[in-house]
Design a protein around this motif. Structure first.
Motif, PDB file in Angstrom:
ATOM      1  N   ILE A 208       0.819  -1.218   0.000  1.00 15.21           N
ATOM      2  CA  ILE A 208       0.000   0.000   0.000  1.00 15.21           C
ATOM      3  C   ILE A 208       0.855   1.271   0.000  1.00 15.21           C
ATOM      4  O   ILE A 208       0.405   2.333   0.426  1.00 15.21           O
ATOM      5  N   GLU A 209       2.066   1.181  -0.512  1.00 14.34           N
ATOM      6  CA  GLU A 209       2.910   2.367  -0.603  1.00 14.34           C
ATOM      7  C   GLU A 209       2.217   3.427  -1.460  1.00 14.34           C
ATOM      8  O   GLU A 209       1.758   3.154  -2.571  1.00 14.34           O
ATOM      9  N   LEU A 213      -5.473   7.461   2.519  1.00 11.67           N
ATOM     10  CA  LEU A 213      -6.885   7.296   2.832  1.00 11.67           C
ATOM     11  C   LEU A 213      -7.620   8.623   2.932  1.00 11.67           C
ATOM     12  O   LEU A 213      -8.844   8.669   2.803  1.00 11.67           O
ATOM     13  N   ASN A 214      -6.879   9.698   3.137  1.00 11.67           N
ATOM     14  CA  ASN A 214      -7.520  11.008   3.218  1.00 11.67           C
ATOM     15  C   ASN A 214      -8.140  11.435   1.888  1.00 11.67           C
ATOM     16  O   ASN A 214      -8.989  12.319   1.848  1.00 11.67           O
ATOM     17  N   ASP A 227       0.766  -5.924   9.763  1.00  6.23           N
ATOM     18  CA  ASP A 227       1.987  -5.420   9.146  1.00  6.23           C
ATOM     19  C   ASP A 227       1.762  -4.082   8.435  1.00  6.23           C
ATOM     20  O   ASP A 227       2.717  -3.427   8.023  1.00  6.23           O
ATOM     21  N   GLN A 228       0.508  -3.669   8.285  1.00  8.97           N
ATOM     22  CA  GLN A 228       0.190  -2.413   7.599  1.00  8.97           C
ATOM     23  C   GLN A 228      -0.103  -1.264   8.561  1.00  8.97           C
ATOM     24  O   GLN A 228      -0.303  -0.133   8.122  1.00  8.97           O
ATOM     25  N   ASN A 234       0.444   6.491   9.276  1.00 12.21           N
ATOM     26  CA  ASN A 234       1.144   7.610   8.624  1.00 12.21           C
ATOM     27  C   ASN A 234       0.188   8.514   7.853  1.00 12.21           C
ATOM     28  O   ASN A 234       0.473   9.696   7.629  1.00 12.21           O
ATOM     29  N   ASN A 235      -0.952   7.963   7.425  1.00 12.62           N
ATOM     30  CA  ASN A 235      -1.953   8.774   6.736  1.00 12.62           C
ATOM     31  C   ASN A 235      -2.439   9.914   7.624  1.00 12.62           C
ATOM     32  O   ASN A 235      -2.891  10.944   7.133  1.00 12.62           O
ATOM     33  N   PHE A 236      -2.390   9.673   8.927  1.00 11.95           N
ATOM     34  CA  PHE A 236      -2.924  10.646   9.875  1.00 11.95           C
ATOM     35  C   PHE A 236      -1.821  11.282  10.712  1.00 11.95           C
ATOM     36  O   PHE A 236      -2.072  11.840  11.778  1.00 11.95           O
TER      37      PHE A 236
END
Length: 242
Positions: A208-209, A213-214, A227-228, A234-236
């Motif tokens: 998912i590099e 999600l924003n 593992d994700q 990091n999205n937030f």
């Protein structure tokens, strides 16, 4: 020349147009068409094997419950795929086929399956559900171990579809409805999900590099794997303390 006659030739068929022919349940093995047009032809329950359809166009054709195995629809020399419009590909199965750069638009694809195929830069515009009386029957498509890097699947309703163990790097799912879709073990690196609905979708064990999600419209009950977690946080701008 009829389509049945052409199918029995060992030579390449160039630039022919076939219209209104019915080859339902007629097996086509090792046939080769180049620059041909198929209009209003019926290939329901047909079996295709080791065949080539280079720079071909299918319009208003039906392939319901047909199977293509080890067939090629991609012109490697010209880097161009075949085109499909207003076709019925419901329950159609493609196994180990090359569908690179193909454009399948304004067509039906209820439970269409792609397994071990190459579909790099493919353009899919499909209706994958059915309307029965006054209710919708959810279908979706099934893609397994298929290369779909750079494919365009935007502005479609892919609810309950499965894209598992697929290469979907840089694919475009923007403005799509992806409710309940499974991306299990696929590569989604740098794929676009702008304004997409990812409610109840599964991205567990997927690459998912570049996923932000924003930029999605919603992602309620999104299923991820442990593992994700850091990448999701990091999205937030959230970091995990050790």
């Amino acid at each position: 020349m009829t389509l049945e006659e052409a199918a029995q030739l060992s030579s390449i068929i160039f630039g022919e147009a076939f219209e209104g022919e019915d080859l339902s349940d007629f097996p086509l093995y090792e046939v080769r068409f180049n620059g041909c047009v198929f209009r209003n032809c019926i290939f329901d329950t047909n079996r295709f094997g080791g065949s080539h359809f280079i720079n071909c166009r299918f319009t208003h054709c039906s392939f319901r419950d047909a199977e293509f195995k080890e067939c090629t629809f991609y012109d490697a020399e010209g880097a161009k795929g075949s085109e499909w419009a207003f076709c019925d590909l419901s329950h159609t199965r493609f196994v180990k086929c090359d569908l690179g750069a193909n454009k399948i638009t304004k067509s039906k694809g209820f439970l269409l399956e792609l397994t071990d195929c190459s579909a790099v830069e493919m353009h899919l515009d499909l209706e994958v559900h059915r309307r029965v009386v006054q209710r919708n029957v959810i279908g979706g498509i099934r893609c397994f171990k298929t290369k779909m890097q750079g494919s365009i699947l935007r502005k479609c309703d892919w609810e309950e579809s499965r894209f598992e163990q697929c290469d979907l790097r840089e694919a475009d799912f923007s403005h799509s409805r992806l409710t309940g879709v499974s991306f299990l073990n696929s590569s989604l690196n740098n794929a676009s999900f702008d304004e997409a609905i990812l409610n109840e979708a599964t991205i567990a064990h997927a690459g998912i590099e570049g996923l932000d999600l924003n930029l999605t419209r919603s992602y309620d009950n999104l299923i991820v794997s442990r593992d994700q977690h850091d990448a999701i946080l990091n999205n937030f701008s959230i970091r995990t303390a050790n």
